[in-house]
Design an enzyme around this catalytic site. Structure first.
Site, PDB file in Angstrom:
ATOM      1  N   VAL A  63       7.099   7.436  16.995  1.00 45.20           N
ATOM      2  CA  VAL A  63       6.833   8.056  15.679  1.00 45.20           C
ATOM      3  C   VAL A  63       5.564   8.912  15.697  1.00 45.20           C
ATOM      4  O   VAL A  63       5.561  10.039  15.211  1.00 45.20           O
ATOM      5  CB  VAL A  63       6.773   6.980  14.567  1.00 45.20           C
ATOM      6  CG1 VAL A  63       6.487   7.626  13.207  1.00 45.20           C
ATOM      7  CG2 VAL A  63       8.080   6.189  14.507  1.00 45.20           C
ATOM      8  N   LYS A  96       0.842  -1.213   0.000  1.00 50.39           N
ATOM      9  CA  LYS A  96       0.000   0.000   0.000  1.00 50.39           C
ATOM     10  C   LYS A  96       0.876   1.262   0.000  1.00 50.39           C
ATOM     11  O   LYS A  96       0.632   2.192  -0.765  1.00 50.39           O
ATOM     12  CB  LYS A  96      -0.897  -0.002   1.253  1.00 50.39           C
ATOM     13  CG  LYS A  96      -1.570   1.327   1.526  1.00 50.39           C
ATOM     14  CD  LYS A  96      -2.473   1.272   2.723  1.00 50.39           C
ATOM     15  CE  LYS A  96      -1.896   1.808   4.001  1.00 50.39           C
ATOM     16  NZ  LYS A  96      -1.652   3.259   4.051  1.00 50.39           N
ATOM     17  N   ASN A  97       1.881   1.269   0.873  1.00 47.88           N
ATOM     18  CA  ASN A  97       2.654   2.500   1.035  1.00 47.88           C
ATOM     19  C   ASN A  97       3.643   2.743  -0.094  1.00 47.88           C
ATOM     20  O   ASN A  97       4.323   3.775  -0.112  1.00 47.88           O
ATOM     21  CB  ASN A  97       3.365   2.507   2.394  1.00 47.88           C
ATOM     22  CG  ASN A  97       2.368   2.736   3.531  1.00 47.88           C
ATOM     23  OD1 ASN A  97       1.192   3.010   3.275  1.00 47.88           O
ATOM     24  ND2 ASN A  97       2.837   2.608   4.769  1.00 47.88           N
ATOM     25  N   ASP A 121       3.750   0.966  12.091  1.00 48.70           N
ATOM     26  CA  ASP A 121       2.578   0.301  11.507  1.00 48.70           C
ATOM     27  C   ASP A 121       2.428  -1.146  11.977  1.00 48.70           C
ATOM     28  O   ASP A 121       1.457  -1.809  11.596  1.00 48.70           O
ATOM     29  CB  ASP A 121       2.663   0.343   9.973  1.00 48.70           C
ATOM     30  CG  ASP A 121       2.341   1.722   9.413  1.00 48.70           C
ATOM     31  OD1 ASP A 121       1.897   2.586  10.194  1.00 48.70           O
ATOM     32  OD2 ASP A 121       2.529   1.930   8.203  1.00 48.70           O
ATOM     33  N   CYS A 143      -5.817   8.529   8.940  1.00 47.96           N
ATOM     34  CA  CYS A 143      -5.987   7.882  10.246  1.00 47.96           C
ATOM     35  C   CYS A 143      -5.869   8.902  11.381  1.00 47.96           C
ATOM     36  O   CYS A 143      -5.070   9.826  11.306  1.00 47.96           O
ATOM     37  CB  CYS A 143      -4.898   6.835  10.446  1.00 47.96           C
ATOM     38  SG  CYS A 143      -5.227   5.287   9.644  1.00 47.96           S
ATOM     39  N   ARG A 195      -0.326  14.775  12.978  1.00 50.82           N
ATOM     40  CA  ARG A 195       0.224  14.548  11.645  1.00 50.82           C
ATOM     41  C   ARG A 195       0.288  15.828  10.805  1.00 50.82           C
ATOM     42  O   ARG A 195      -0.389  15.959   9.790  1.00 50.82           O
ATOM     43  CB  ARG A 195      -0.563  13.462  10.915  1.00 50.82           C
ATOM     44  CG  ARG A 195      -0.574  12.172  11.675  1.00 50.82           C
ATOM     45  CD  ARG A 195      -1.254  11.053  10.923  1.00 50.82           C
ATOM     46  NE  ARG A 195      -0.351  10.428   9.952  1.00 50.82           N
ATOM     47  CZ  ARG A 195      -0.662   9.320   9.293  1.00 50.82           C
ATOM     48  NH1 ARG A 195      -1.817   8.750   9.466  1.00 50.82           N
ATOM     49  NH2 ARG A 195       0.195   8.785   8.461  1.00 50.82           N
ATOM     50  N   PRO A 196       1.147  16.761  11.216  1.00 50.09           N
ATOM     51  CA  PRO A 196       1.273  18.001  10.440  1.00 50.09           C
ATOM     52  C   PRO A 196       1.970  17.758   9.097  1.00 50.09           C
ATOM     53  O   PRO A 196       2.472  16.668   8.839  1.00 50.09           O
ATOM     54  CB  PRO A 196       2.111  18.888  11.340  1.00 50.09           C
ATOM     55  CG  PRO A 196       2.872  17.971  12.207  1.00 50.09           C
ATOM     56  CD  PRO A 196       2.050  16.727  12.365  1.00 50.09           C
ATOM     57  N   ARG A 253      -9.001  -0.286   4.131  1.00 49.22           N
ATOM     58  CA  ARG A 253      -8.138   0.733   3.520  1.00 49.22           C
ATOM     59  C   ARG A 253      -6.770   0.146   3.177  1.00 49.22           C
ATOM     60  O   ARG A 253      -6.141   0.581   2.220  1.00 49.22           O
ATOM     61  CB  ARG A 253      -7.905   1.896   4.499  1.00 49.22           C
ATOM     62  CG  ARG A 253      -9.075   2.850   4.626  1.00 49.22           C
ATOM     63  CD  ARG A 253      -8.667   4.057   5.468  1.00 49.22           C
ATOM     64  NE  ARG A 253      -7.337   4.487   5.062  1.00 49.22           N
ATOM     65  CZ  ARG A 253      -6.414   4.989   5.868  1.00 49.22           C
ATOM     66  NH1 ARG A 253      -6.672   5.162   7.136  1.00 49.22           N
ATOM     67  NH2 ARG A 253      -5.227   5.334   5.417  1.00 49.22           N
TER      68      ARG A 253
HETATM   69  C1  UD1 Z   1       3.775   7.029   6.252  1.00 52.30           C
HETATM   70  C2  UD1 Z   1       2.929   5.799   6.023  1.00 52.30           C
HETATM   71  C3  UD1 Z   1       2.288   5.349   7.340  1.00 52.30           C
HETATM   72  C4  UD1 Z   1       3.362   5.172   8.408  1.00 52.30           C
HETATM   73  C5  UD1 Z   1       4.256   6.404   8.518  1.00 52.30           C
HETATM   74  C6  UD1 Z   1       5.439   6.203   9.452  1.00 52.30           C
HETATM   75  C7  UD1 Z   1       2.177   6.036   3.751  1.00 52.30           C
HETATM   76  C8  UD1 Z   1       1.059   6.275   2.798  1.00 52.30           C
HETATM   77  N1  UD1 Z   1       1.895   6.105   5.060  1.00 52.30           N
HETATM   78  O1  UD1 Z   1       2.885   8.059   6.713  1.00 52.30           O
HETATM   79  O2  UD1 Z   1       1.617   4.117   7.101  1.00 52.30           O
HETATM   80  O3  UD1 Z   1       2.742   4.944   9.652  1.00 52.30           O
HETATM   81  O4  UD1 Z   1       4.775   6.753   7.223  1.00 52.30           O
HETATM   82  O5  UD1 Z   1       6.196   5.113   9.069  1.00 52.30           O
HETATM   83  O6  UD1 Z   1       3.283   5.763   3.330  1.00 52.30           O
HETATM   84  N2  UD1 Z   1       5.531  14.804  10.670  1.00 52.30           N
HETATM   85  C9  UD1 Z   1       5.659  16.145  10.976  1.00 52.30           C
HETATM   86  N3  UD1 Z   1       5.631  17.043   9.953  1.00 52.30           N
HETATM   87  C10 UD1 Z   1       5.476  16.659   8.654  1.00 52.30           C
HETATM   88  C11 UD1 Z   1       5.346  15.300   8.355  1.00 52.30           C
HETATM   89  C12 UD1 Z   1       5.380  14.394   9.395  1.00 52.30           C
HETATM   90  O7  UD1 Z   1       5.817  16.517  12.142  1.00 52.30           O
HETATM   91  O8  UD1 Z   1       5.468  17.537   7.779  1.00 52.30           O
HETATM   92  C13 UD1 Z   1       5.524  13.831  11.783  1.00 52.30           C
HETATM   93  C14 UD1 Z   1       4.176  13.096  11.872  1.00 52.30           C
HETATM   94  O9  UD1 Z   1       3.240  13.852  12.601  1.00 52.30           O
HETATM   95  C15 UD1 Z   1       4.574  11.828  12.551  1.00 52.30           C
HETATM   96  C16 UD1 Z   1       5.980  11.560  12.009  1.00 52.30           C
HETATM   97  O10 UD1 Z   1       6.450  12.795  11.489  1.00 52.30           O
HETATM   98  O11 UD1 Z   1       4.628  12.000  13.936  1.00 52.30           O
HETATM   99  C17 UD1 Z   1       6.035  10.510  10.921  1.00 52.30           C
HETATM  100  O12 UD1 Z   1       5.198  10.886   9.861  1.00 52.30           O
HETATM  101  P1  UD1 Z   1       5.513  10.506   8.346  1.00 52.30           P
HETATM  102  O13 UD1 Z   1       6.777   9.698   8.281  1.00 52.30           O
HETATM  103  O14 UD1 Z   1       5.431  11.726   7.521  1.00 52.30           O
HETATM  104  O15 UD1 Z   1       4.281   9.562   8.009  1.00 52.30           O
HETATM  105  P2  UD1 Z   1       3.365   9.586   6.748  1.00 52.30           P
HETATM  106  O16 UD1 Z   1       4.190   9.832   5.521  1.00 52.30           O
HETATM  107  O17 UD1 Z   1       2.171  10.404   6.998  1.00 52.30           O
END
Ligand code: UD1
Length: 417
Positions: A326, A22-23, A304, A116, A121-122, A396
């Site tokens: 995370v 998926k990812n 995950d 989710c 999740r900013p 999903r």
């Molecule tokens: C992706 C995966 C999700 C997985 C996550 C962490 C996909 C579609 N989803 O989500 O399944 O759980 O990686 O392995 O690939 N953060 C910030 N600012 C940002 C972006 C992120 O502070 O601009 C923080 C988030 O709030 C979170 C952490 O960084 O606490 C990790 O997020 P991120 O690695 O970006 O996860 P996703 O890409 O949303």
């Protein structure tokens, strides 16, 4: 409303193949927007999130055709249009269209993402990186608009190795002027898959899978054929299914290297994992022990898989512990597991899990995708019957999970009200 009714089952036995990830498929579908050609993806999982991404691409004018597990995306008639809230709110990964559309058309307007409910999740890291590359970003009325006559390669340091930000920036850099260097980049296998896809389109991405990724922008990219890597989280979930039921299963279509962190923790608990010709064999052979784990960016233990491991810990003799580093709010499954008789104490970012002799079936709610998977696993060993509601979260990210588990001996029925 749709629920799963899960009854206690014996040890799972048999062989199943793992689907494409998926990812990986979501960012790769977004990356297809970088070209006006036709891309064909193989081993595409039939997931609700993939359907949402298809809808989103269709909204911009992509023409999509799914045949079995092959998805053909024809982007010859793309017109950038604002990505509306009712599409974007369904899936946080919708935000991944920002990098490719900005890079290709110089402008993108997208509603703030949903997804989710596992923390705030900013998206600040995505936006900061795009701004360094010259994007002008404005926020208003629930929308983000980014524009740049031409993105310019630069050095972007991520404060945290965010998967989504790394992916968005690689895609933005693919057609930018000059060299972009992403430092403290995420190292997840899905990033490598995305880089391989872009390189097959004629792009120039180097260093994916390490913390420094260099992208040399090119003028144009073309469509290509690409097969999606196996889903390490689906594989991990099934590994825990074997472990929690004391079963013996073989998983095919896996890349064992991607499963190392999950494998290490299951082995620590006393589960046997062998490489076999077709893939990996996971089985119980001897007594089990408690374990402690901490979620971390790859190659650390994946967040995950945290909920599924918590379900397993509920059945281990003694006290286990999880630290979630995370996401700041990813223990919602704990209160649902407690409804099944689990003993879990949340202390800030840690969960203390005391194993119990038996779990008992009850009605529970899938609060997010992996929380739902954890409840399925717990339901398979709980006395009596467990009803899991809100299983759209599970759909999903898992394709026909109940059929796959049933083929191994689980007793799970999908019920539509
Ligand atoms: C992706 C995966 C999700 C997985 C996550 C962490 C996909 C579609 N989803 O989500 O399944 O759980 O990686 O392995 O690939 N953060 C910030 N600012 C940002 C972006 C992120 O502070 O601009 C923080 C988030 O709030 C979170 C952490 O960084 O606490 C990790 O997020 P991120 O690695 O970006 O996860 P996703 O890409 O949303």
């Amino acid at each position: 409303m749709t629920s799963f009714f899960v009854s206690k089952c014996g040890p799972l036995r048999g062989k199943v193949a793992i689907n494409g990830a998926k990812n990986s498929v979501l960012p790769i579908m977004a990356a297809s927007l970088l070209s006006d050609g036709i891309s064909t993806l193989g081993d595409v999982p039939l997931l609700e999130d993939v359907k949402v991404m298809c809808e989103l691409l269709g909204h911009f004018g992509s023409s999509l055709r799914m045949e079995g597990k092959r998805l053909q995306i024809d982007n010859s008639r793309i017109q950038p249009a604002p990505a509306p809230y009712d599409l974007v709110r369904k899936m946080r990964a919708s935000f991944l269209i920002m990098g490719p559309l900005l890079s290709r058309f110089g402008n993108v307007k997208i509603s703030l993402p949903g997804g989710c409910a596992i923390g705030t999740r900013p998206i600040d890291l995505h936006l900061k990186g795009l701004a360094v590359m010259g994007a002008d970003i404005t926020l208003g009325h629930g929308y983000i608009e980014a524009s740049a006559d031409k993105l310019t390669g630069d050095r972007v340091y991520l404060d945290f190795p965010s998967v989504g930000a790394t992916e968005n920036l690689i895609m933005a850099a693919a057609l930018a002027d000059g060299l972009t260097t992403i430092e403290n980049a995420a190292e997840e296998p899905e990033i490598i898959d995305l880089a391989n896809f872009i390189n097959s389109m004629g792009g120039h991405v180097r260093g994916a899978g390490t913390d420094t990724i260099k992208v040399e922008g090119v003028r144009q990219l073309s469509g290509c054929n690409h097969t999606i890597i196996p889903d390490r989280i689906e594989a991990g979930t099934l590994m825990v299914a074997a472990a929690i039921t004391g079963g013996d299963i073989i998983l095919t279509n896996v890349i064992s290297d991607h499963l190392r962190p999950v494998e290490a923790k299951l082995k620590e608990a006393g589960i046997q994992i062998d490489s076999v010709e077709e893939g990996i064999r996971v089985y119980k052979n001897g007594s089990l022990h408690t374990l402690d784990l901490k979620t971390l960016p790859y190659p650390g233990f994946p967040t995950d898989m945290q909920a599924q491991m918590m379900a397993f810990m509920c059945t281990l003799p003694g006290t286990s512990m999880i630290t979630e580093t995370v996401f700041e709010n990813r223990f919602m499954h704990a209160s649902e597991l407690k409804r099944l008789g689990a003993k879990i104490r949340i202390e800030g970012r840690s969960a203390v899990v005391e194993g119990v002799d038996r779990l008992q079936g009850a009605q529970v709610k899938a609060t997010d995708l992996r929380a739902g998977a954890a409840l399925l696993l717990a339901g398979m060993v709980a006395e009596g019957s467990t009803e899991i509601v809100d299983i759209h979260h599970i759909d999903r990210g898992y394709e026909n999970i109940e059929e796959k588990l049933r083929s191994l001996g689980a007793d799970i029925i999908r019920h539509e009200y």
